[in-house]
Write a protein that holds these residues in place. Structure first.
Motif, PDB file in Angstrom:
ATOM      1  N   LYS A   1       0.827  -1.211   0.000  1.00 22.08           N
ATOM      2  CA  LYS A   1       0.000   0.000   0.000  1.00 22.08           C
ATOM      3  C   LYS A   1       0.862   1.263   0.000  1.00 22.08           C
ATOM      4  CE  LYS A   1      -3.736   2.352   2.341  1.00 22.08           C
ATOM      5  NZ  LYS A   1      -4.609   2.470   3.449  1.00 22.08           N
ATOM      6  N   TRP A   2       1.858   1.315   0.890  1.00 21.50           N
ATOM      7  CA  TRP A   2       2.744   2.483   0.954  1.00 21.50           C
ATOM      8  C   TRP A   2       3.462   2.677  -0.369  1.00 21.50           C
ATOM      9  CZ3 TRP A   2       5.794   5.018   5.188  1.00 21.50           C
ATOM     10  CH2 TRP A   2       5.014   5.222   6.317  1.00 21.50           C
ATOM     11  N   TYR A   3       4.005   1.592  -0.904  1.00 20.64           N
ATOM     12  CA  TYR A   3       4.746   1.674  -2.167  1.00 20.64           C
ATOM     13  C   TYR A   3       3.856   2.240  -3.276  1.00 20.64           C
ATOM     14  CZ  TYR A   3       7.355   0.480  -6.328  1.00 20.64           C
ATOM     15  OH  TYR A   3       8.010   0.560  -7.529  1.00 20.64           O
ATOM     16  N   GLU A   4       2.650   1.693  -3.397  1.00 22.34           N
ATOM     17  CA  GLU A   4       1.750   2.144  -4.462  1.00 22.34           C
ATOM     18  C   GLU A   4       1.340   3.602  -4.279  1.00 22.34           C
ATOM     19  OE1 GLU A   4      -1.302  -0.869  -4.781  1.00 22.34           O
ATOM     20  OE2 GLU A   4       0.218  -2.398  -5.204  1.00 22.34           O
ATOM     21  N   GLU A   5       1.237   4.067  -3.043  1.00 21.05           N
ATOM     22  CA  GLU A   5       0.934   5.481  -2.787  1.00 21.05           C
ATOM     23  C   GLU A   5       2.101   6.369  -3.229  1.00 21.05           C
ATOM     24  OE1 GLU A   5      -1.813   7.242  -1.813  1.00 21.05           O
ATOM     25  OE2 GLU A   5      -2.792   5.308  -2.116  1.00 21.05           O
ATOM     26  N   ILE A   6       3.320   5.935  -2.955  1.00 17.61           N
ATOM     27  CA  ILE A   6       4.513   6.693  -3.367  1.00 17.61           C
ATOM     28  C   ILE A   6       4.553   6.802  -4.889  1.00 17.61           C
ATOM     29  CG2 ILE A   6       7.040   6.635  -3.478  1.00 17.61           C
ATOM     30  CD1 ILE A   6       6.927   5.263  -0.666  1.00 17.61           C
ATOM     31  N   VAL A   7       4.363   5.687  -5.580  1.00 22.04           N
ATOM     32  CA  VAL A   7       4.405   5.681  -7.045  1.00 22.04           C
ATOM     33  C   VAL A   7       3.257   6.530  -7.609  1.00 22.04           C
ATOM     34  CG1 VAL A   7       4.273   4.236  -9.114  1.00 22.04           C
ATOM     35  CG2 VAL A   7       5.621   3.475  -7.155  1.00 22.04           C
ATOM     36  N   PHE A   8       2.095   6.459  -6.989  1.00 25.42           N
ATOM     37  CA  PHE A   8       0.953   7.279  -7.426  1.00 25.42           C
ATOM     38  C   PHE A   8       1.289   8.762  -7.310  1.00 25.42           C
ATOM     39  CE2 PHE A   8      -2.845   9.691  -5.979  1.00 25.42           C
ATOM     40  CZ  PHE A   8      -3.505   9.743  -7.195  1.00 25.42           C
ATOM     41  N   GLU A   9       1.912   9.164  -6.198  1.00 21.88           N
ATOM     42  CA  GLU A   9       2.292  10.573  -6.012  1.00 21.88           C
ATOM     43  C   GLU A   9       3.273  11.024  -7.088  1.00 21.88           C
ATOM     44  OE1 GLU A   9       1.143  12.950  -3.946  1.00 21.88           O
ATOM     45  OE2 GLU A   9      -0.341  11.490  -3.254  1.00 21.88           O
ATOM     46  N   LEU A  10       4.157  10.123  -7.521  1.00 19.94           N
ATOM     47  CA  LEU A  10       5.150  10.473  -8.536  1.00 19.94           C
ATOM     48  C   LEU A  10       4.589  10.441  -9.958  1.00 19.94           C
ATOM     49  CD1 LEU A  10       8.179   8.536  -7.051  1.00 19.94           C
ATOM     50  CD2 LEU A  10       7.844  11.011  -7.041  1.00 19.94           C
ATOM     51  N   SER A  11       3.705   9.494 -10.239  1.00 17.53           N
ATOM     52  CA  SER A  11       3.202   9.334 -11.614  1.00 17.53           C
ATOM     53  C   SER A  11       1.899  10.085 -11.863  1.00 17.53           C
ATOM     54  CB  SER A  11       2.986   7.852 -11.934  1.00 17.53           C
ATOM     55  OG  SER A  11       1.862   7.347 -11.234  1.00 17.53           O
ATOM     56  N   GLY A  12       1.119  10.279 -10.797  1.00 13.87           N
ATOM     57  CA  GLY A  12      -0.169  10.939 -10.952  1.00 13.87           C
ATOM     58  C   GLY A  12      -1.283  10.006 -11.389  1.00 13.87           C
ATOM     59  N   GLU A  13      -0.973   8.713 -11.562  1.00 16.45           N
ATOM     60  CA  GLU A  13      -1.974   7.729 -11.987  1.00 16.45           C
ATOM     61  C   GLU A  13      -1.784   6.451 -11.212  1.00 16.45           C
ATOM     62  OE1 GLU A  13      -3.123   6.752 -16.246  1.00 16.45           O
ATOM     63  OE2 GLU A  13      -1.503   8.195 -16.524  1.00 16.45           O
ATOM     64  N   ARG A  14      -2.874   5.866 -10.791  1.00 17.03           N
ATOM     65  CA  ARG A  14      -2.770   4.573 -10.094  1.00 17.03           C
ATOM     66  C   ARG A  14      -2.440   3.480 -11.101  1.00 17.03           C
ATOM     67  NH1 ARG A  14      -3.212   5.315  -5.026  1.00 17.03           N
ATOM     68  NH2 ARG A  14      -4.669   6.827  -4.190  1.00 17.03           N
ATOM     69  N   GLY A  15      -1.577   2.560 -10.687  1.00 18.64           N
ATOM     70  CA  GLY A  15      -1.222   1.433 -11.544  1.00 18.64           C
ATOM     71  C   GLY A  15      -0.219   1.770 -12.637  1.00 18.64           C
ATOM     72  N   VAL A  16       0.348   2.980 -12.594  1.00 15.07           N
ATOM     73  CA  VAL A  16       1.327   3.392 -13.602  1.00 15.07           C
ATOM     74  C   VAL A  16       2.633   3.716 -12.885  1.00 15.07           C
ATOM     75  CG1 VAL A  16       1.903   5.131 -15.340  1.00 15.07           C
ATOM     76  CG2 VAL A  16      -0.456   4.325 -15.110  1.00 15.07           C
ATOM     77  N   GLY A  17       3.703   3.107 -13.342  1.00 17.62           N
ATOM     78  CA  GLY A  17       4.993   3.343 -12.725  1.00 17.62           C
ATOM     79  C   GLY A  17       5.690   4.564 -13.313  1.00 17.62           C
ATOM     80  N   VAL A  18       6.856   4.846 -12.792  1.00 13.62           N
ATOM     81  CA  VAL A  18       7.739   5.888 -13.304  1.00 13.62           C
ATOM     82  C   VAL A  18       9.109   5.252 -13.494  1.00 13.62           C
ATOM     83  CG1 VAL A  18       6.465   7.807 -12.229  1.00 13.62           C
ATOM     84  CG2 VAL A  18       8.300   6.701 -10.964  1.00 13.62           C
TER      85      VAL A  18
END
Length: 136
Positions: free
Chosen positions: A90-107
């Motif tokens: 959950k924490w990891y996915e929130e961090i990636v969401f904050e960076l990418s602006g989209e859920r389920g999308v990496g950077v």
């Protein structure tokens, strides 16, 4: 009759070897502050001219405040290990969401899920000892 054509002092020449190598004239080396193994930048302009300059050395950014902050973090983690929180999905996915602006999308460097992140090959050997320079 023998004619000697005098070149302007700003017109310097050098020859190419069979391997397309050349010697930079001493005056240019001095003017650009060149040393052995320096890199040159060759820039083609719109008129077909060429500009050659010394490539700026890539230097590491040094920030004394950042080093102090890292020292503080290290000390705090050693003194208060109970404050450390493991990174979960959950924490990891929130961090990636904050960076990418989209859920389920990496950077770049951070795939969408923690499982994918952990499956990545590290860009270094974790078992290899640090060099003296890195260990400072």
């Amino acid at each position: 009759m023998h004619y000697h054509i005098h070149m302007d002092e700003n017109e310097l020449e050098s020859s190419l070897t069979d391997r397309y190598q050349t010697t930079v004239p001493a005056r240019i080396r001095k003017l650009l502050g060149l040393n052995k193994r320096d890199k040159l930048e060759w820039i083609l302009d719109e008129s077909g001219g060429i500009r050659v300059s010394k490539k700026a050395a890539e230097t590491e950014h040094f920030d004394p405040i950042f080093d102090q902050w890292l020292d503080f973090l290290e000390k705090d983690m050693l003194e208060h290990p109970e404050r450390l929180i493991p990174l979960d999905d959950k924490w990891y996915e929130e961090i990636v969401f904050e960076l990418s602006g989209e859920r389920g999308v990496g950077v770049p460097g951070l795939p969408p899920t923690l499982a994918e992140f952990r499956a990545q090959e590290l860009p270094f050997d974790i078992d290899e000892a640090l060099s003296e320079e890195d260990d400072k």
